[in-house]
Design an enzyme around this catalytic site. Structure first.
Site, mmCIF file in Angstrom:
data_model
loop_
_atom_site.group_PDB
_atom_site.id
_atom_site.type_symbol
_atom_site.label_atom_id
_atom_site.label_comp_id
_atom_site.label_asym_id
_atom_site.label_seq_id
_atom_site.Cartn_x
_atom_site.Cartn_y
_atom_site.Cartn_z
ATOM 1 C CD GLU A 225 3.238 -0.870 7.679
ATOM 2 O OE1 GLU A 225 3.577 -1.053 8.827
ATOM 3 O OE2 GLU A 225 3.211 -0.139 6.826
ATOM 4 C CG ASP B 148 -0.214 -0.311 2.601
ATOM 5 O OD1 ASP B 148 0.856 -1.001 2.589
ATOM 6 O OD2 ASP B 148 -0.630 0.345 3.523
#
Length: 427
Positions: free
Chosen positions: A166, A100
């Site tokens: 994350e 991400d």
């Protein structure tokens, strides 16, 4: 005596062999370096926020399928898991990369600069890989390609975990490592150990940093609600001032660190980052809210600090005539590197990067949800150099000027590939 000498020579050869890089693996890693950089640039130019990594996941899955992996998509919303079976049965190593990006508008002037815009917390924001997750993803795709061509060297199974969110899922959503574990990512086959890396803009290219034990902090977010009694600012004795109580609480919390925590063991931090209270200069308000974070690297210290905060906050408020309650939200656990696993894998790292380039480092009070995997299985998480060698100061992670020297990526491919094979073949 001759037999003993022969045995010792053989043992010595085995030791040397375990500390020698596999030439074929290294060559394959170098041959795909350009491809890894190309993947990285594509991810960098097309970043996606947590739990929204749809195009990223599709590119990863397509690559793993082309290598003949068993691939599962939509794990923990947008995660991808690939399984590679080796030539013989054995243990299972998991390799993890986070995929991400962040709500940060990039300022770095590069040809593949991100100009993507999206919505975060109901605000339009720029999106960029301001923490290097694009490099992690590209490196692990490279490792997948190298190991797919080395199946005869693999005595066991390799599970590739491409993890979304994350940086944390959007409010009201589940995500990240916690959700992947909840959905069984460490099962079928059961994972024995897990490896992960993080690029670092402040570490020179060619260098690896590591620490046994607590290497990144457990992160708690806390909220303190203080209740007082509203009154006119000219007559504070007729009410209870929640702002004053907040100040006393902040002062008290710092004594937990400075007077109660054994800082010779590990570092710890309590930070109040936001205070909200009041509407006018001459009104003592009724309430106040404080939001902050606790960072710890030792489980016992973590327990002590949270217990004392729970005790201290209401007690201080009561002493000044008010009330207060504190609530915690755990964001990450301690990123704890299993000491025995670190000891086992250090020779591999040094064989590839060089003894002087594998550096024992101090812990960092940043957090990583890789820690949740390490609560379930032994893990080793290390830092890979991404700072250009001619750079004096490098912008921090999570900033608009964050920059990574791509020449450091191939070392990540080499180390992760060799660590995987060496661990499985040693069992």
């Amino acid at each position: 005596m001759k037999h003993l000498t022969f045995i010792l020579i053989l043992l010595g050869c085995n030791i040397i062999q375990s500390q020698t890089a596999d030439t074929e693996l290294m060559t394959m890693s170098e041959l795909i370096e350009a491809k890894v950089i190309e993947w990285r640039r594509d991810f960098h130019q097309n970043p996606e926020l947590s739990n929204r990594e749809f195009k990223t996941a599709k590119k990863i899955a397509t690559h793993l399928k082309s290598l003949g992996f068993q691939v599962t998509e939509n794990v923990a919303k947008t995660g991808v898991v690939g399984i590679l079976e080796g030539s013989t049965k054995g243990k299972t190593v998991a390799l993890r990369a986070d995929i991400d990006a962040l709500p940060v508008t990039e300022r770095v002037d590069i040809p593949f600069k991100s100009v993507v815009r999206s919505t975060f917390m109901d605000k339009e924001v720029g999106v960029s890989h301001a923490c290097g997750h694009d490099t992690h993803t590209a490196i692990l795709m490279g490792v997948a390609e190298v190991l797919s061509k080395s199946k005869e060297k693999i005595k066991g199974t390799v599970k590739f975990i491409f993890q979304p969110a994350e940086e944390g899922p959007p409010p009201g959503e589940e995500g990240g490592a916690k959700l992947m574990i909840k959905e069984g990512v460490l099962k079928n086959p059961d994972v024995d150990v897990i490896f992960g890396l993080h690029i670092n803009s402040g570490t020179p290219v060619g260098t690896i940093r590591y620490k046994p034990g607590g290497t990144m902090a457990a992160v708690e977010r806390f909220v303190i609600d203080v209740k007082g009694e509203q009154t006119h600012g000219s007559a504070p004795w007729t009410g209870v001032d929640p702002i004053l109580i907040s100040a006393k609480i902040i002062d008290g919390l710092q004594t937990i660190i400075s007077r109660e925590s054994p800082l010779v063991d590990e570092a710890a931090v309590i930070t109040v980052g936001k205070i909200t209270s009041g509407v006018r200069f001459n009104i003592i308000p009724e309430d106040a809210e404080m939001i902050g974070t606790v960072r710890t690297l030792d489980p016992k210290m973590r327990g002590l600090i949270i217990r004392r905060m729970n005790e201290m906050v209401p007690a201080i408020a009561k002493a000044y005539g008010g009330q207060a309650k504190i609530t915690f939200q755990n964001n990450t656990s301690i990123t704890y590197n299993d000491p025995a696993l670190v000891t086992q894998m250090l020779p591999t790292m040094k064989a590839i990067a060089g003894d002087n380039n594998v550096v024992l480092s101090k812990a960092t009070t940043g957090g990583e949800d890789f820690s949740y995997f390490q609560e379930k299985v032994p893990g080793f998480y290390f830092f890979l150099g991404g700072k250009a060698l001619d750079t004096i100061d490098a912008p921090s992670h999570h900033t608009p000027d964050f920059y990574i020297d791509e020449s450091g990526l191939v070392l990540g491919v080499k180390v992760m590939s060799q660590m995987t094979i060496d661990y499985l073949n040693a069992q």
